[in-house]
Write a protein that holds these residues in place. Structure first.
Motif, PDB file in Angstrom:
ATOM      1  N   VAL A   5       0.853  -1.189   0.000  1.00  0.00           N
ATOM      2  CA  VAL A   5       0.000   0.000   0.000  1.00  0.00           C
ATOM      3  C   VAL A   5       0.883   1.232   0.000  1.00  0.00           C
ATOM      4  O   VAL A   5       1.906   1.277   0.703  1.00  0.00           O
ATOM      5  N   LEU A  16     -10.636   1.415  -7.478  1.00  0.00           N
ATOM      6  CA  LEU A  16     -10.770   0.063  -6.944  1.00  0.00           C
ATOM      7  C   LEU A  16     -11.956  -0.693  -7.535  1.00  0.00           C
ATOM      8  O   LEU A  16     -12.021  -1.920  -7.457  1.00  0.00           O
ATOM      9  N   THR A  48      -6.125  -8.190  -3.520  1.00  0.00           N
ATOM     10  CA  THR A  48      -5.900  -6.746  -3.605  1.00  0.00           C
ATOM     11  C   THR A  48      -6.821  -6.001  -2.645  1.00  0.00           C
ATOM     12  O   THR A  48      -6.396  -5.091  -1.926  1.00  0.00           O
ATOM     13  N   ALA A  52      -5.979  -3.690   0.822  1.00  0.00           N
ATOM     14  CA  ALA A  52      -6.460  -2.332   1.071  1.00  0.00           C
ATOM     15  C   ALA A  52      -7.206  -2.254   2.400  1.00  0.00           C
ATOM     16  O   ALA A  52      -7.003  -1.330   3.201  1.00  0.00           O
ATOM     17  N   LEU A 111      -9.330   5.364  -3.780  1.00  0.00           N
ATOM     18  CA  LEU A 111      -8.569   4.117  -3.651  1.00  0.00           C
ATOM     19  C   LEU A 111      -8.225   3.652  -5.058  1.00  0.00           C
ATOM     20  O   LEU A 111      -9.115   3.345  -5.845  1.00  0.00           O
ATOM     21  N   VAL A 124      -5.866   1.150  -7.748  1.00  0.00           N
ATOM     22  CA  VAL A 124      -4.976   0.015  -7.974  1.00  0.00           C
ATOM     23  C   VAL A 124      -3.972   0.472  -9.024  1.00  0.00           C
ATOM     24  O   VAL A 124      -4.349   0.805 -10.157  1.00  0.00           O
ATOM     25  N   ILE A 167      -1.761  -0.856  -3.940  1.00  0.00           N
ATOM     26  CA  ILE A 167      -2.936  -0.037  -3.647  1.00  0.00           C
ATOM     27  C   ILE A 167      -2.482   1.374  -3.294  1.00  0.00           C
ATOM     28  O   ILE A 167      -1.589   1.559  -2.451  1.00  0.00           O
TER      29      ILE A 167
END
Length: 428
Positions: A210, A235, A251, A255, A278, A280, A286
């Motif tokens: 992250v 996301l 994933t 997060a 958020l 990817v 993340i």
């Protein structure tokens, strides 16, 4: 003319502008243009500009403070506003950096990436070649905020004196809370510190999956925040996420674990984890972005909130009711059994609202997502308030983030149980 005198003059002009808009609205009302009160208030706020647009967004996300009809109406008070000409942005950059500007930035895109009520965001490049985004505060916003909110506070105090029964709603207290939130959003030094603190939290917990944007302190000021530019997708973009990583469920778990851990190991939690905040990234990591809105849980309140979460995990509605009573403020005796029964009925309703795996279009529409999240949140708060409870805004912010994650689960990992899966730090 010194800054104090200039600000005073601007303050009086702003009050005059506010009175003019309110008078125009009143005249239209008398003339027969009478939309429902929530819509009338939203339209008036939009005419009044940045402070009131932010206030509208506060109303939209605060069912603990405002009636459902107003919370629903202000979902339309969008953060996207008409962009300022680049000449205005250039002038602000010149004022903030002076002769240093050419030593900091080699290029700033003239077309903004986004324009909101307080700031405008542009892509840029530093002289060292780093790709960045710069968040530029719109001119005069802070002074307008302070003037408008002082005006609102004075009005709230007068109203409370004229109508003492409103003391339970504490209008002036609400305005003070709004003022604290909004003025903090204008302090880009503080937002930069939030970025640094969250990165330190990730480093301390050894989390390399992250990331938050790097904060370029030498390229930032009170009115300009320069951050690393992330390249990725929200996301909720499942199709693209699958090209970045082989396991979307993993994933999402990554997060959620980062956010859950921040509740106890960081001084604040990210309080706006909607899909746009958020990301990817192309390498599968993340990215948490936009730390303008964060929540802080007082130590004394955390035990009750923790018990509430545990009760949800155990599906124990009696303990959920007990924890809600300790979290909220009440002037009456609350019957735990009755509250528990109402929570159980609400839980069944929420279960019926779960979308099926094919309804992905809903998740690509941020407005629809926010509307549904707020509907559920309003129902939960309304259930508590029907028993005489009044909840602090931090509680609403916290529960709202859980509801966002619940929606991501149904899209990316429909078999995941947020409160029982041992891969999640919440249940460890």
């Amino acid at each position: 003319m010194n800054d104090t005198v200039q600000n005073t003059v601007k303050g009086f002009l702003r009050i005059g502008q506010t009175v003019s808009v309110l008078a125009s609205t009143g005249i239209s009302w008398v003339a027969g243009d009478r939309p429902p009160p929530p819509r009338l208030l939203r339209q008036t706020f939009e005419r009044l500009g940045s402070t009131y647009i932010k206030l509208g967004q506060f109303i939209a996300s605060s069912p603990t403070f405002f009636p459902p009809s107003y919370v629903e109406e202000f979902q339309y008070c969008l953060d996207q506003t008409k962009p300022l000409p680049f000449t205005v942005i250039q002038r602000i950059l010149d004022e903030e950096f002076g002769d240093r500007l050419s030593e900091v930035f080699s290029h700033v895109d003239h077309v903004p990436l986004a324009s909101a009520s307080i700031a405008q965001v542009h892509a840029a490049k530093l002289v060292n070649g780093d790709d960045v985004v710069i968040k530029v505060q719109k001119p005069g916003v802070r002074n307008i905020l302070v003037t408008d909110l002082n005006f609102l506070y004075a009005g709230a105090r007068i109203l409370e004196l004229l109508a003492p029964k409103l003391s339970w709603t504490s209008l002036s207290g609400i305005v003070e809370e709004i003022q604290k939130t909004m003025v903090e959003e204008c302090d880009f030094y503080k937002e930069g510190q939030n970025l640094d603190e969250f990165r330190a939290f990730l480093n301390a917990t050894g989390n390399t999956d992250v990331v938050v944007p790097k904060h370029y302190e030498h390229a930032s000021t009170m009115k300009v925040l320069t951050m690393e530019r992330f390249y990725g997708v929200p996301l909720t973009d499942l199709e693209t996420i699958r090209t970045y990583c082989s396991d979307p469920e993993r994933t999402l778990i990554t997060a959620m674990n980062a956010w859950f851990s921040s509740l106890t190991q960081c001084d604040f939690f990210h309080a706006d984890v909607h899909a746009g905040n958020l990301m990817v990234l192309r390498d599968g990591r993340i990215g948490f972005i936009d730390f303008g809105i964060v929540g802080r849980i007082p130590k004394g309140a955390w035990k009750a909130i923790s018990d509430f979460i545990t009760a949800i995990m155990m599906m124990n509605f009696h303990d959920m009711a007990s924890a809600m009573i300790r979290i909220g403020v009440t002037h009456t005796e609350v019957d735990i059994a009755d509250l528990a029964a109402d929570i159980q009925r609400l839980y069944k309703k929420m279960d019926r609202m779960v979308p099926n795996a094919d309804s992905q279009q809903m998740y690509t529409d941020t407005l629809n997502e926010a509307e549904e999240i707020n509907t559920i949140l309003m129902d939960l708060v309304k259930t508590g308030e029907s028993h005489g409870l009044h909840f602090p805004r931090e509680f609403a912010l916290l529960i709202k983030q859980f509801l966002y994650f619940d929606r991501y689960i149904h899209l990316l990992a429909p078999d995941l149980d947020m409160f029982m899966d041992e891969r999640l730090s919440l249940v460890q």
